[in-house]
Design a protein around this motif. Structure first.
Motif, mmCIF file in Angstrom:
data_model
loop_
_atom_site.group_PDB
_atom_site.id
_atom_site.type_symbol
_atom_site.label_atom_id
_atom_site.label_comp_id
_atom_site.label_asym_id
_atom_site.label_seq_id
_atom_site.Cartn_x
_atom_site.Cartn_y
_atom_site.Cartn_z
ATOM 1 N N ILE A 1 0.853 -1.193 0.000
ATOM 2 C CA ILE A 1 0.000 0.000 0.000
ATOM 3 C C ILE A 1 0.886 1.240 0.000
ATOM 4 O O ILE A 1 1.689 1.442 0.912
ATOM 5 N N THR A 2 0.751 2.047 -1.022
ATOM 6 C CA THR A 2 1.581 3.248 -1.134
ATOM 7 C C THR A 2 0.793 4.528 -0.869
ATOM 8 O O THR A 2 1.357 5.530 -0.451
ATOM 9 N N ASN A 3 -0.507 4.496 -1.119
ATOM 10 C CA ASN A 3 -1.342 5.689 -0.921
ATOM 11 C C ASN A 3 -2.181 5.513 0.341
ATOM 12 O O ASN A 3 -3.090 4.683 0.381
ATOM 13 N N LEU A 4 -1.877 6.277 1.370
ATOM 14 C CA LEU A 4 -2.538 6.101 2.665
ATOM 15 C C LEU A 4 -3.597 7.159 2.960
ATOM 16 O O LEU A 4 -4.585 6.874 3.645
ATOM 17 N N ILE A 5 -3.401 8.362 2.482
ATOM 18 C CA ILE A 5 -4.279 9.480 2.840
ATOM 19 C C ILE A 5 -5.316 9.711 1.746
ATOM 20 O O ILE A 5 -4.984 9.836 0.567
ATOM 21 N N ALA A 6 -6.588 9.772 2.155
ATOM 22 C CA ALA A 6 -7.681 9.953 1.198
ATOM 23 C C ALA A 6 -7.931 11.440 0.948
ATOM 24 O O ALA A 6 -7.964 12.245 1.887
ATOM 25 N N GLU A 7 -8.102 11.792 -0.318
ATOM 26 C CA GLU A 7 -8.461 13.166 -0.656
ATOM 27 C C GLU A 7 -9.968 13.375 -0.550
ATOM 28 O O GLU A 7 -10.432 14.471 -0.246
ATOM 29 N N PRO B 1 -12.936 11.263 1.284
ATOM 30 C CA PRO B 1 -13.387 10.101 2.061
ATOM 31 C C PRO B 1 -14.672 9.478 1.535
ATOM 32 O O PRO B 1 -14.811 8.251 1.529
ATOM 33 N N ALA B 2 -15.602 10.292 1.081
ATOM 34 C CA ALA B 2 -16.861 9.739 0.570
ATOM 35 C C ALA B 2 -16.611 8.864 -0.657
ATOM 36 O O ALA B 2 -17.216 7.791 -0.809
ATOM 37 N N ALA B 3 -15.726 9.325 -1.524
ATOM 38 C CA ALA B 3 -15.393 8.531 -2.711
ATOM 39 C C ALA B 3 -14.684 7.240 -2.317
ATOM 40 O O ALA B 3 -14.877 6.190 -2.951
ATOM 41 N N GLU B 4 -13.878 7.297 -1.266
ATOM 42 C CA GLU B 4 -13.171 6.099 -0.806
ATOM 43 C C GLU B 4 -14.145 5.079 -0.222
ATOM 44 O O GLU B 4 -13.973 3.869 -0.399
ATOM 45 N N VAL B 5 -15.172 5.560 0.481
ATOM 46 C CA VAL B 5 -16.193 4.648 1.003
ATOM 47 C C VAL B 5 -16.889 3.933 -0.150
ATOM 48 O O VAL B 5 -17.138 2.720 -0.101
ATOM 49 N N THR C 1 -7.319 6.002 2.969
ATOM 50 C CA THR C 1 -7.836 5.403 1.742
ATOM 51 C C THR C 1 -8.491 4.061 2.066
ATOM 52 O O THR C 1 -8.308 3.504 3.156
ATOM 53 N N ALA C 2 -9.233 3.534 1.099
ATOM 54 C CA ALA C 2 -9.882 2.237 1.297
ATOM 55 C C ALA C 2 -8.839 1.152 1.564
ATOM 56 O O ALA C 2 -9.020 0.302 2.445
ATOM 57 N N GLU C 3 -7.724 1.178 0.812
ATOM 58 C CA GLU C 3 -6.673 0.175 1.011
ATOM 59 C C GLU C 3 -6.085 0.265 2.414
ATOM 60 O O GLU C 3 -5.878 -0.753 3.084
ATOM 61 N N ALA C 4 -5.811 1.490 2.855
ATOM 62 C CA ALA C 4 -5.238 1.675 4.187
ATOM 63 C C ALA C 4 -6.215 1.238 5.268
ATOM 64 O O ALA C 4 -5.812 0.700 6.310
ATOM 65 N N ALA C 5 -7.500 1.446 5.031
ATOM 66 C CA ALA C 5 -8.510 1.035 6.008
ATOM 67 C C ALA C 5 -8.563 -0.483 6.138
ATOM 68 O O ALA C 5 -8.667 -1.025 7.249
ATOM 69 N N VAL C 6 -8.496 -1.181 5.010
ATOM 70 C CA VAL C 6 -8.488 -2.650 5.048
ATOM 71 C C VAL C 6 -7.280 -3.141 5.836
ATOM 72 O O VAL C 6 -7.384 -4.023 6.701
ATOM 73 N N GLU C 7 -6.128 -2.558 5.543
ATOM 74 C CA GLU C 7 -4.897 -2.960 6.229
ATOM 75 C C GLU C 7 -4.977 -2.650 7.720
ATOM 76 O O GLU C 7 -4.565 -3.463 8.554
#
Length: 442
Positions: free
Chosen positions: A206-212, A214-218, A276-282
């Motif tokens: 996972i390289t991208n941790l911060i969401a620009e 959040p609603a789109a990431e959900v 981000t969604a990836e960071a949340a899963v991790e």
């Protein structure tokens, strides 16, 4: 660091420069030992490399007689160097010659050196050689010096693993990169499989941790979960998976976990904190893993493999990576190598090409073992460092009955297992024919 000039940072920078230089392998090794000796204020620095026959050969030295390079060898367990290779542990001595394992080699001229520090050259837990420094005076090497030498040995390991020293090996004294290995584990599923290694790599970096947004990431998270659930349904409902048996219960439980609303809720909450969604899963899986690793109940610990598999599947869905290996990339006779696997992971692979399974973890009652038995795939678990010892494409034999694995076997061993596999196939064919015959009472 006591006794070091400039510290490990300076040493590592200089080592990188030497590694990048366009010079011969021997010259590179010669420069490396000079650098290490100078940085650690040692009068001797030597590199011993593990050969295919299990012995250790002196490949480079600063301080010992240069004529001994490629001449001096140690058998496995012989001398201090052999002891370090056998135990895979550092050894620091202020009076080496009084150690019971000391072995005098007159061609090296090392009898004048009292202090000795040696560390194993390790890669993935496998010994590839030994790195040594020595001093004339009696000296206690510090923990910092030991750590610095171990860090340097890691760089040596990568150079050896990359094949950078193969050209230096004398005929009949090949470096032990491709030596045969006999692994003993536990039987997970009966049968004999011969083939070539395919590494199961479910983890996603996972390289991208911060969401620009959040609603789109959900939304991305929810879409990926829906896609993952559909793919799991498709895997389980395929016609080549029997609909009755213990493995079916395992797979249905796995599917139930994928539909757990609490899991989705926790990930959604983490996304709304700005990840981000990836960071949340991790993040959610890391928290879950930490809690479950503290459990002593084997049933709960087994669930951890299921949840790891789900998290990895979801991550791969989010980044657009397929699970398993594409059909065209799998060898005709594939032996799957993994640290651990969830119960549905085997279903991602083309069963017509899959000949066996080797795991670092997993016992006979694990979910992956149950599924492997149902699919008729020979499997062995608890093979220590399997993912480090086995390279993609290596010849591997899985003996599911004995719980043994042959890695890069010699031709005679391979031929013996081929005979065993043919005999087993003939017996199974006889059993299949008898199965269709009507019962006769005598």
């Amino acid at each position: 660091m006591r006794g070091a000039l400039g510290g490990s940072g300076v040493l590592l920078r200089r080592l990188r420069e030497v590694m990048a230089a366009l010079i011969s392998p021997q010259e590179r090794l010669d420069r490396l030992v000079v650098l290490i000796a100078g940085n650690l204020v040692a009068e001797v620095c030597s590199v011993y490399v593990l050969r295919e026959d299990g012995s250790l050969e002196l490949y480079a030295t600063e301080g010992l007689n240069r004529e001994a390079v490629h001449l001096t060898t140690m058998r496995a367990g012989e001398g201090l160097v052999g002891l370090i290779a056998r135990e895979a542990e550092p050894l620091a001595l202020s009076d080496a010659q009084n150690h019971p394992a000391f072995s005098y080699r007159p061609e090296t001229g090392e009898e004048v050196y009292r202090s000795f520090l040696g560390v194993p050259i390790l890669r993935g837990g496998a010994v590839m050689g030994v790195l040594v420094i020595q001093n004339r005076a009696s000296r206690l090497y510090s923990d910092e010096e030991i750590e610095s030498l171990q860090t340097t040995a890691m760089i040596m390991a990568e150079m050896i693993a990359a094949g950078g020293l193969k050209s230096l090996a004398r005929p009949g004294a090949s470096i032990g990169l491709d030596r045969p290995i006999h692994g003993v584990g536990v039987s997970l599923a009966d049968g004999v499989g011969l083939g070539h290694a395919v590494l199961h790599e479910p983890r996603v970096a996972i390289t991208n941790l911060i969401a620009e947004n959040p609603a789109a990431e959900v939304k991305r998270l929810e879409d990926a979960i829906a896609q993952m659930r559909a793919s799991i349904d498709e895997l389980i409902e395929r016609g080549d998976v029997a609909h009755i048996g213990e493995h079916r219960d395992v797979l249905e439980t796995f599917r139930m976990f994928a539909h757990d609303q609490g899991w989705l809720r926790r990930m959604r909450e983490v996304v709304l904190t700005g990840l981000t969604a990836e960071a949340a899963v991790e993040r959610v899986q890391s928290d879950t893993r930490a809690k479950m690793l503290r459990q002593t109940d084997p049933y709960l610990r087994e669930r951890l493999h299921d949840l790891d598999d789900l998290a990895n599947r979801l991550l791969r869905t989010l980044v657009g990576k397929a699970n398993g290996v594409a059909r065209e990339e799998m060898p005709e006779n594939a032996i799957l190598i993994a640290r651990s696997m969830g119960p549905a992971a085997l279903l991602d692979y083309d069963r017509s090409h899959l000949r066996g399974l080797v795991l670092e973890e997993g016992g006979p009652t694990s979910h992956i073992a149950i599924v492997a038995r149902a699919l008729g795939i020979p499997a062995v678990g608890e093979i220590v460092n399997a993912t480090a010892l086995i390279q993609s494409g290596d010849a591997v034999i899985v003996d599911g009955q004995a719980g043994e694995v042959q890695i890069r076997p010699q031709p005679d061993v391979e031929n013996a297992y081929k005979d065993k596999a043919r005999l087993r196939a003939r017996k199974q064919e006889q059993y299949r024919k008898l199965k269709s015959q009507p019962a006769v009472t005598r």
